[in-house]
Design an enzyme around this catalytic site. Structure first.
Site, PDB file in Angstrom:
ATOM      1  N   TYR A 176      44.822  44.616  22.303  1.00 45.61           N
ATOM      2  CA  TYR A 176      43.741  44.282  23.244  1.00 45.61           C
ATOM      3  C   TYR A 176      42.395  44.216  22.532  1.00 45.61           C
ATOM      4  O   TYR A 176      41.554  43.365  22.812  1.00 45.61           O
ATOM      5  CB  TYR A 176      43.657  45.299  24.385  1.00 45.61           C
ATOM      6  CG  TYR A 176      44.601  45.011  25.522  1.00 45.61           C
ATOM      7  CD1 TYR A 176      44.403  43.915  26.351  1.00 45.61           C
ATOM      8  CD2 TYR A 176      45.692  45.826  25.785  1.00 45.61           C
ATOM      9  CE1 TYR A 176      45.270  43.643  27.401  1.00 45.61           C
ATOM     10  CE2 TYR A 176      46.567  45.572  26.831  1.00 45.61           C
ATOM     11  CZ  TYR A 176      46.342  44.464  27.634  1.00 45.61           C
ATOM     12  OH  TYR A 176      47.199  44.193  28.669  1.00 45.61           O
TER      13      TYR A 176
ATOM     14  N   ARG B  95      39.949  50.073  47.208  1.00 45.07           N
ATOM     15  CA  ARG B  95      39.456  49.014  46.311  1.00 45.07           C
ATOM     16  C   ARG B  95      38.401  48.125  46.964  1.00 45.07           C
ATOM     17  O   ARG B  95      37.593  47.500  46.282  1.00 45.07           O
ATOM     18  CB  ARG B  95      40.625  48.129  45.854  1.00 45.07           C
ATOM     19  CG  ARG B  95      41.231  48.470  44.549  1.00 45.07           C
ATOM     20  CD  ARG B  95      40.295  48.366  43.365  1.00 45.07           C
ATOM     21  NE  ARG B  95      40.464  47.121  42.641  1.00 45.07           N
ATOM     22  CZ  ARG B  95      39.516  46.229  42.453  1.00 45.07           C
ATOM     23  NH1 ARG B  95      38.319  46.412  42.948  1.00 45.07           N
ATOM     24  NH2 ARG B  95      39.753  45.142  41.755  1.00 45.07           N
TER      25      ARG B  95
ATOM     26  N   ARG C 128      47.865  47.565  43.932  1.00 42.73           N
ATOM     27  CA  ARG C 128      47.430  46.633  44.971  1.00 42.73           C
ATOM     28  C   ARG C 128      48.465  46.339  46.053  1.00 42.73           C
ATOM     29  O   ARG C 128      48.130  45.818  47.104  1.00 42.73           O
ATOM     30  CB  ARG C 128      46.982  45.319  44.331  1.00 42.73           C
ATOM     31  CG  ARG C 128      45.605  45.419  43.714  1.00 42.73           C
ATOM     32  CD  ARG C 128      45.302  44.219  42.864  1.00 42.73           C
ATOM     33  NE  ARG C 128      46.255  44.138  41.761  1.00 42.73           N
ATOM     34  CZ  ARG C 128      46.193  43.245  40.799  1.00 42.73           C
ATOM     35  NH1 ARG C 128      45.255  42.338  40.802  1.00 42.73           N
ATOM     36  NH2 ARG C 128      47.083  43.253  39.824  1.00 42.73           N
TER      37      ARG C 128
ATOM     38  N   ARG D 213      53.214  51.801  37.964  1.00 45.88           N
ATOM     39  CA  ARG D 213      52.217  51.226  38.873  1.00 45.88           C
ATOM     40  C   ARG D 213      52.492  51.568  40.332  1.00 45.88           C
ATOM     41  O   ARG D 213      52.364  50.709  41.207  1.00 45.88           O
ATOM     42  CB  ARG D 213      52.163  49.691  38.737  1.00 45.88           C
ATOM     43  CG  ARG D 213      51.554  49.187  37.468  1.00 45.88           C
ATOM     44  CD  ARG D 213      50.039  49.099  37.581  1.00 45.88           C
ATOM     45  NE  ARG D 213      49.461  48.810  36.289  1.00 45.88           N
ATOM     46  CZ  ARG D 213      49.126  47.594  35.882  1.00 45.88           C
ATOM     47  NH1 ARG D 213      49.276  46.578  36.676  1.00 45.88           N
ATOM     48  NH2 ARG D 213      48.612  47.429  34.694  1.00 45.88           N
TER      49      ARG D 213
ATOM     50  N   ASP E 156      43.472  53.792  33.485  1.00 46.05           N
ATOM     51  CA  ASP E 156      43.894  52.554  32.835  1.00 46.05           C
ATOM     52  C   ASP E 156      43.996  52.746  31.334  1.00 46.05           C
ATOM     53  O   ASP E 156      43.285  53.568  30.753  1.00 46.05           O
ATOM     54  CB  ASP E 156      42.956  51.385  33.153  1.00 46.05           C
ATOM     55  CG  ASP E 156      43.620  50.066  32.791  1.00 46.05           C
ATOM     56  OD1 ASP E 156      44.411  49.564  33.593  1.00 46.05           O
ATOM     57  OD2 ASP E 156      43.375  49.563  31.672  1.00 46.05           O
TER      58      ASP E 156
HETATM   59  O1  CP3 Z   1      50.103  53.990  39.414  1.00 51.68           O
HETATM   60  C1  CP3 Z   1      49.985  53.795  38.181  1.00 51.68           C
HETATM   61  O2  CP3 Z   1      50.896  53.304  37.506  1.00 51.68           O
HETATM   62  C2  CP3 Z   1      48.729  54.283  37.499  1.00 51.68           C
HETATM   63  C3  CP3 Z   1      47.736  53.310  37.259  1.00 51.68           C
HETATM   64  C4  CP3 Z   1      47.719  52.398  36.051  1.00 51.68           C
HETATM   65  C5  CP3 Z   1      46.792  51.326  35.971  1.00 51.68           C
HETATM   66  N1  CP3 Z   1      46.906  50.765  34.733  1.00 51.68           N
HETATM   67  C6  CP3 Z   1      45.810  50.944  37.015  1.00 51.68           C
HETATM   68  C7  CP3 Z   1      45.522  49.516  37.144  1.00 51.68           C
HETATM   69  C8  CP3 Z   1      48.432  52.421  34.852  1.00 51.68           C
HETATM   70  C9  CP3 Z   1      49.579  53.324  34.421  1.00 51.68           C
HETATM   71  C10 CP3 Z   1      47.906  51.380  34.025  1.00 51.68           C
HETATM   72  C11 CP3 Z   1      48.348  51.122  32.647  1.00 51.68           C
HETATM   73  C12 CP3 Z   1      48.058  49.820  32.056  1.00 51.68           C
HETATM   74  N2  CP3 Z   1      46.872  49.151  32.067  1.00 51.68           N
HETATM   75  C13 CP3 Z   1      48.949  49.083  31.271  1.00 51.68           C
HETATM   76  C14 CP3 Z   1      50.329  49.523  30.899  1.00 51.68           C
HETATM   77  C15 CP3 Z   1      51.274  49.308  31.996  1.00 51.68           C
HETATM   78  C16 CP3 Z   1      52.071  48.053  31.845  1.00 51.68           C
HETATM   79  O3  CP3 Z   1      51.996  47.250  32.779  1.00 51.68           O
HETATM   80  O4  CP3 Z   1      52.799  47.934  30.884  1.00 51.68           O
HETATM   81  C17 CP3 Z   1      48.303  47.914  30.854  1.00 51.68           C
HETATM   82  C18 CP3 Z   1      48.918  46.813  30.032  1.00 51.68           C
HETATM   83  C19 CP3 Z   1      46.990  47.979  31.337  1.00 51.68           C
HETATM   84  C20 CP3 Z   1      45.874  47.012  31.146  1.00 51.68           C
HETATM   85  C21 CP3 Z   1      45.626  46.344  32.433  1.00 51.68           C
HETATM   86  N3  CP3 Z   1      44.967  46.928  33.497  1.00 51.68           N
HETATM   87  C22 CP3 Z   1      45.976  45.024  32.816  1.00 51.68           C
HETATM   88  C23 CP3 Z   1      46.740  44.043  31.948  1.00 51.68           C
HETATM   89  C24 CP3 Z   1      45.489  44.845  34.109  1.00 51.68           C
HETATM   90  C25 CP3 Z   1      45.529  43.595  34.931  1.00 51.68           C
HETATM   91  C26 CP3 Z   1      46.864  43.425  35.532  1.00 51.68           C
HETATM   92  C27 CP3 Z   1      46.780  42.947  36.946  1.00 51.68           C
HETATM   93  O5  CP3 Z   1      47.768  43.202  37.634  1.00 51.68           O
HETATM   94  O6  CP3 Z   1      45.759  42.392  37.358  1.00 51.68           O
HETATM   95  C28 CP3 Z   1      44.903  46.051  34.539  1.00 51.68           C
HETATM   96  C29 CP3 Z   1      44.293  46.298  35.866  1.00 51.68           C
HETATM   97  C30 CP3 Z   1      44.862  47.446  36.643  1.00 51.68           C
HETATM   98  N4  CP3 Z   1      45.054  48.697  36.140  1.00 51.68           N
HETATM   99  C31 CP3 Z   1      45.215  47.442  38.029  1.00 51.68           C
HETATM  100  C32 CP3 Z   1      45.625  48.748  38.340  1.00 51.68           C
HETATM  101  C33 CP3 Z   1      46.035  49.270  39.682  1.00 51.68           C
HETATM  102  C34 CP3 Z   1      45.140  46.263  38.992  1.00 51.68           C
HETATM  103  C35 CP3 Z   1      43.800  45.726  39.179  1.00 51.68           C
HETATM  104  C36 CP3 Z   1      42.927  46.250  40.288  1.00 51.68           C
HETATM  105  O7  CP3 Z   1      43.189  47.175  41.064  1.00 51.68           O
HETATM  106  O8  CP3 Z   1      41.856  45.637  40.348  1.00 51.68           O
END
Ligand code: CP3
Length: 368
Positions: free
Chosen positions: A168, A56, A47, A43, A92
């Site tokens: 999921y 965003r 944010r 990540r 994602d």
């Molecule tokens: O920089 C990076 O790592 C690349 C971007 C990335 C995102 N999601 C963007 C994102 C990556 C590698 C993911 C993978 C992802 N998505 C995972 C596996 C990573 C882990 O944490 O084990 C999972 C479980 C998801 C599903 C997912 N997407 C969740 C559970 C959430 C909400 C979590 C939160 O912090 O709110 C997301 C949203 C998400 N995906 C965000 C980002 C930057 C944050 C929300 C946003 O910008 O609105």
């Protein structure tokens, strides 16, 4: 008190490595010697970073993911700002759901929601596997990032693992006890297998698009696999995950396989044949690697919340991880899970500098 980040920077000035970031990352995946330990962060574009917040403000998460120019920009900005050795494409885990015919959305602060969860044999039968080409916007973003960095940085593509994505789909979102997922797994094993096979078929094609577009490495996120016992992992998840890992490796790239809360599962996860296992932050790196008999590379595993600590403590924890890895070929420095919102960016940058300097000093010159 917290030392100014500049002080840490002065103690550890940039070192010019003798390898490109791409070579450093790929060689570490393959357990070949490197000039210094490669470093990137789960990540790393998110944010906590003001530049991401600025994008965003005007676009939803899905809009960013689906716009190759924006996704590439977010990926590149984060990697450059942090001076890491690898960029991970901004996307994602859940994006493949759409082409399988499953709608989802991200609700602010709640994570993803799948509106019609998959619970029956009919639900699984309805899932499409013939439209993975609709995910080509991600390959397009990878092409842009690859053209920008060339070999200067490694480029990591990714997908979810069958178990984590199935969870999921079945739960309809995140879960605490995975009751629906495990119920389907135990009570409808044929449906379970059919679901995982469909997911693996789409993921294989998705990974292929990413590799063809220039991804050097594929990371498979099995984020929630730690919810499984060893027996359930072996009986219900290992076979299809092994097939996926081997299929991706056959594309000619190393595979990093990552999960959280996996201490007891690591030897079974190793059986997938993944080149690298991502270690969560609860697992001591030296103990985990020893128990794996050094048969694969490892990635990790600083607790992401350590990044909120004073500089001295962060540095101490980073040094401890590098000391546990003991300059053995096959360590990629990372966090044990993703960076959380609110993390001070300068602390992440300071970790990069420290990993570089400390690991360069403790490695032998390549070829020596
Ligand atoms: O920089 C990076 O790592 C690349 C971007 C990335 C995102 N999601 C963007 C994102 C990556 C590698 C993911 C993978 C992802 N998505 C995972 C596996 C990573 C882990 O944490 O084990 C999972 C479980 C998801 C599903 C997912 N997407 C969740 C559970 C959430 C909400 C979590 C939160 O912090 O709110 C997301 C949203 C998400 N995906 C965000 C980002 C930057 C944050 C929300 C946003 O910008 O609105």
């Amino acid at each position: 008190m917290t030392k100014a980040p500049q002080a840490l920077a002065e103690n550890y000035p940039d070192v010019i490595g003798s390898m490109t970031g791409a070579a450093r990352l790929i060689r570490a995946c393959l357990r070949q010697p490197v000039d210094r330990t490669p470093v990137w962060f789960l990540r790393q574009a998110g944010r906590y970073m003001p530049e991401y917040q600025a994008v965003r403000k005007h676009h939803s998460l899905l809009e960013i993911c689906k716009n190759p120019a924006l996704a590439a920009e977010v990926t590149i900005t984060a990697a450059e700002k942090l001076s890491v050795d690898a960029a991970i494409i901004f996307a994602d885990l859940l994006l493949p759901f759409e082409c399988m015919g499953l709608d989802f959305e991200f609700q602010a602060g709640e994570g993803p929601i799948v509106h019609s969860p998959v619970r029956t044999a009919d639900d699984v039968a309805r899932l499409r596997i013939d439209r993975a080409s609709e995910l080509s916007y991600i390959a397009e973003a990878i092409e842009r990032v690859s053209a920008h960095f060339r070999d200067r940085l490694g480029l990591i593509g990714f997908c979810g693992a069958p178990f984590t994505l199935a969870s999921y789909m079945i739960e309809g979102g995140g879960s605490r006890n995975y009751v629906h997922t495990k119920t389907l797994m135990y009570r409808q094993p044929d449906t379970w297998r059919a679901l995982l096979e469909k997911l693996a078929a789409v993921l294989r094609e998705f990974a292929e698009q990413q590799v063809n577009a220039g991804a050097d490495v594929i990371q498979i996120f099995d984020s929630w696999v730690g919810a499984l016992s060893i027996d359930d992992y072996r009986d219900f998840v290992l076979p299809i995950t092994t097939t996926l890992v081997r299929d991706v490796q056959a594309l000619g790239v190393p595979v990093i396989y990552f999960g959280v809360d996996t201490a007891s599962l690591l030897p079974s996860m190793r059986q997938t044949g993944a080149d690298v296992l991502g270690l969560d932050w609860r697992t001591p790196l030296d103990k985990a690697w020893r128990e794996l008999e050094y048969s694969c590379a490892v990635q990790g595993n600083l607790d992401p919340i350590t990044l909120f600590a004073p500089q001295e403590l962060i540095q101490q924890r980073v040094r401890h991880i590098l000391d546990q890895a003991a300059a053995r070929p096959g360590h990629i420095f990372n966090l044990g899970h993703g960076i959380v919102p609110g993390t001070p960016v300068e602390n992440v940058q300071a970790v990069v500098r420290f990993v570089r300097e400390y690991s360069a000093a403790s490695k032998q010159e390549p070829g020596a």
